[in-house]
Write an enzyme that holds these catalytic residues in place. Structure first.
Site, PDB file in Angstrom:
ATOM      1  N   GLU A   7       0.832  -1.212   0.000  1.00  0.00           N
ATOM      2  CA  GLU A   7       0.000   0.000   0.000  1.00  0.00           C
ATOM      3  C   GLU A   7       0.867   1.262   0.000  1.00  0.00           C
ATOM      4  O   GLU A   7       0.432   2.311  -0.460  1.00  0.00           O
ATOM      5  CB  GLU A   7      -0.925  -0.011   1.230  1.00  0.00           C
ATOM      6  CG  GLU A   7      -2.346   0.361   0.908  1.00  0.00           C
ATOM      7  CD  GLU A   7      -3.300   0.221   2.102  1.00  0.00           C
ATOM      8  OE1 GLU A   7      -2.845   0.025   3.239  1.00  0.00           O
ATOM      9  OE2 GLU A   7      -4.508   0.330   1.870  1.00  0.00           O
ATOM     10  N   HIS A  35       7.802 -27.360  -1.171  1.00  0.00           N
ATOM     11  CA  HIS A  35       7.189 -28.507  -1.856  1.00  0.00           C
ATOM     12  C   HIS A  35       6.053 -28.063  -2.763  1.00  0.00           C
ATOM     13  O   HIS A  35       5.241 -28.882  -3.189  1.00  0.00           O
ATOM     14  CB  HIS A  35       6.719 -29.520  -0.811  1.00  0.00           C
ATOM     15  CG  HIS A  35       7.874 -30.047  -0.002  1.00  0.00           C
ATOM     16  ND1 HIS A  35       8.491 -31.259  -0.254  1.00  0.00           N
ATOM     17  CD2 HIS A  35       8.573 -29.476   1.008  1.00  0.00           C
ATOM     18  CE1 HIS A  35       9.501 -31.409   0.587  1.00  0.00           C
ATOM     19  NE2 HIS A  35       9.573 -30.350   1.364  1.00  0.00           N
ATOM     20  N   LYS A  48     -14.030   0.839  -3.999  1.00  0.00           N
ATOM     21  CA  LYS A  48     -15.120   1.333  -3.152  1.00  0.00           C
ATOM     22  C   LYS A  48     -16.124   2.099  -4.000  1.00  0.00           C
ATOM     23  O   LYS A  48     -17.337   1.936  -3.841  1.00  0.00           O
ATOM     24  CB  LYS A  48     -14.571   2.259  -2.062  1.00  0.00           C
ATOM     25  CG  LYS A  48     -13.720   1.569  -1.026  1.00  0.00           C
ATOM     26  CD  LYS A  48     -13.345   2.539   0.084  1.00  0.00           C
ATOM     27  CE  LYS A  48     -12.290   1.958   0.981  1.00  0.00           C
ATOM     28  NZ  LYS A  48     -11.677   2.942   1.855  1.00  0.00           N
TER      29      LYS A  48
HETATM   30  O1  PA5 Z   1      -3.393   1.626   5.785  1.00  0.00           O
HETATM   31  C1  PA5 Z   1      -4.549   2.034   5.668  1.00  0.00           C
HETATM   32  O2  PA5 Z   1      -4.837   3.226   5.822  1.00  0.00           O
HETATM   33  C2  PA5 Z   1      -5.708   1.085   5.367  1.00  0.00           C
HETATM   34  O3  PA5 Z   1      -5.299  -0.190   5.115  1.00  0.00           O
HETATM   35  C3  PA5 Z   1      -6.657   1.052   6.543  1.00  0.00           C
HETATM   36  O4  PA5 Z   1      -5.997   0.558   7.664  1.00  0.00           O
HETATM   37  C4  PA5 Z   1      -7.883   0.183   6.242  1.00  0.00           C
HETATM   38  O5  PA5 Z   1      -8.471   0.546   5.036  1.00  0.00           O
HETATM   39  C5  PA5 Z   1      -8.913   0.325   7.353  1.00  0.00           C
HETATM   40  O6  PA5 Z   1      -9.310   1.648   7.498  1.00  0.00           O
HETATM   41  P1  PA5 Z   1     -10.100   2.151   8.747  1.00  0.00           P
HETATM   42  O7  PA5 Z   1      -9.274   1.940   9.962  1.00  0.00           O
HETATM   43  O8  PA5 Z   1     -10.323   3.611   8.491  1.00  0.00           O
HETATM   44  O9  PA5 Z   1     -11.396   1.386   8.801  1.00  0.00           O
END
Ligand code: PA5
Length: 444
Positions: free
Chosen positions: A299, A320, A435
């Protein structure tokens, strides 16, 4: 006692390792650009002037987390431990992976929880109806508590799970008792979850504004569920603080800054055409550490058409299966091995007088000895024969202090690696695309 340090071993890292070592010796004319870009990344991080600089709270977090804050969380966690056979963590991505990684690393393999603590289950990290149905049925017959973790407070998956689980909990215990069994971890001011927590009077912990989801394991996001599980969160934070102090003291010194070295290794691989970095473990307790690491790097770096694809394998299991591809498939891989120097238990392989299975050649040896030889052999086969660079990150042992160090090490290296590629390591604009499509289909 200070947590023992991590070590990087470049023995099997081929040209990538030589490049990093040349840079460390200061004699690397042909690697000048890479070295300069990483030094620039270091300055950018230190100056706090780079992209995403409103999300740098994780840098000083371990040092500024007070013992009193941790004790308060431990006290609230103890209340829930006392009355819960099961504790359900509701969250997705950075809101659950860090806690799960640490719990899986420290929990005995064949026990539901840690030393007398509740079983920790997860929800809101996918949308499987059958999973939810089975979870609700499982909770019917058990005492349990909930923790909803969402920084934004608006994420669909945990919001749906919380709606279902809160209704189940209130039906089981009544609204008043249910209130005492719910903890919310969310933004200080914004989001639906904050409003709900305030309205219902849930215990609520704050995800700091300046710490993004995937960098939040050392905030209440990770620390509270870990405290409920029975993990020593003081030792975890102290381990991270020790790593932070080492990094700060090492500064931009190539020889001493492990984060710079690791960022340099993976950037060398990326810039020499390798597309995938495999995080490898030789112990199933580290499988979820890789899941956390994949989110952190995927990310943070995978944007603007750039970035190593972070993947993971578990050895010797996957030797394996995926081992064939790694040894002889397209040469697009590099490996980073989480190498565990010392486990906790001793299991010796017995001698068998008949030797029917032909295994007496390892009789009297510990399993860890055989595992270490498998690791050594695989590193050689993959690098020397397969041409895959292999870096070993040596973990002295598996405990809270070392895991705290590992988390901080990976976070810092991730920021450096991202900055050296000129991406913002702290945003995730691409996550919005699915989303948008989903909300269109759902009529939001
Ligand atoms: O790193 C990030 O920002 C995302 O992976 C969030 O952790 C994830 O989308 C969850 O978001 P939230 O804590 O707002 O529900």
């Amino acid at each position: 006692m200070e947590a023992p340090k991590l070590e990087l071993d470049f023995t099997y890292a081929l040209q990538a390792g030589k490049a990093v070592q040349q840079i460390m010796q200061g004699a690397a004319a042909e690697e000048r650009q890479l070295a300069d870009e990483l030094q620039q990344a270091w300055r950018t991080l230190q100056s706090r002037q780079g992209a995403g600089n409103d999300f740098l709270g994780w840098i000083d977090l371990p040092g500024r987390t007070s013992a009193a804050e941790l004790q308060a969380m431990q006290a609230r966690a103890a209340e829930l431990r006392a009355k819960s056979q099961v504790f359900v963590c509701i969250g997705i991505g950075g809101s659950y992976l860090g806690a799960k990684a640490i719990i899986e690393a420290l929990k005995p393999a064949f026990s539901l929880g840690l030393s007398g603590g509740p079983e920790i289950l997860y929800a809101g990290h996918q949308l499987s109806e059958d999973y939810m149905h089975e979870l609700l049925a499982y909770l019917d017959g058990r005492d349990y508590s909930l923790c909803i973790i969402s920084k934004s407070g608006t994420t669909t998956e945990p919001a749906i799970a919380f709606r279902l689980l809160r209704a189940h909990l209130e039906k089981k215990y009544g609204k008043e008792e249910a209130r005492t069994r719910i903890v919310a971890i969310t933004d200080a001011r914004k989001g639906a979850m904050r409003q709900l927590a305030d309205r219902e009077g849930y215990t609520a912990y704050v995800v700091p504004d300046d710490v993004g989801g995937r960098f939040s394991v050392l905030t209440p996001v990770g620390l509270f569920p870990l405290a409920v599980a029975g993990i020593d969160i003081q030792a975890l934070v102290q381990g991270a603080a020790a790593e932070a102090a080492d990094v700060a003291e090492a500064g931009n010194d190539w020889k001493r800054n492990r984060c710079l070295q690791y960022a340099c290794y993976r950037q060398w691989c990326y810039r020499h055409g390798l597309g995938v970095e495999l995080l490898v473990n030789y112990d199933p307790r580290l499988i979820y550490m890789a899941e956390w690491w994949k989110q952190l790097y995927g990310e943070s770096e995978g944007k603007e058409g750039k970035g190593l694809f972070p993947a993971s394998v578990s050895f010797t299991t996957d030797l394996h299966s995926m081992g064939q591809y790694i040894q002889q498939g397209p040469r697009m891989l590099c490996e980073t091995v989480l190498s565990l120097a010392q486990g906790h238990a001793v299991v010796e392989i017995p001698t068998d007088a008949e030797n029917g299975d032909g295994m007496n050649f390892v009789a009297g040896r510990r399993m860890s000895y055989v595992n270490a030889k498998a690791e050594e052999a695989t590193c050689t086969a993959h690098s020397a024969e397969g041409g895959v660079p292999v870096l070993r990150v040596v973990l002295p042992t598996l405990d809270e202090g070392v895991l705290g160090r590992l988390i901080y090490f990976f976070e810092t290296a991730c920021a450096l690696s991202g900055y050296s590629m000129h991406v913002n390591p702290f945003d995730q604009p691409g996550v919005e695309a699915y989303k948008k499509q989903m909300f269109k289909l759902l009529g939001k």
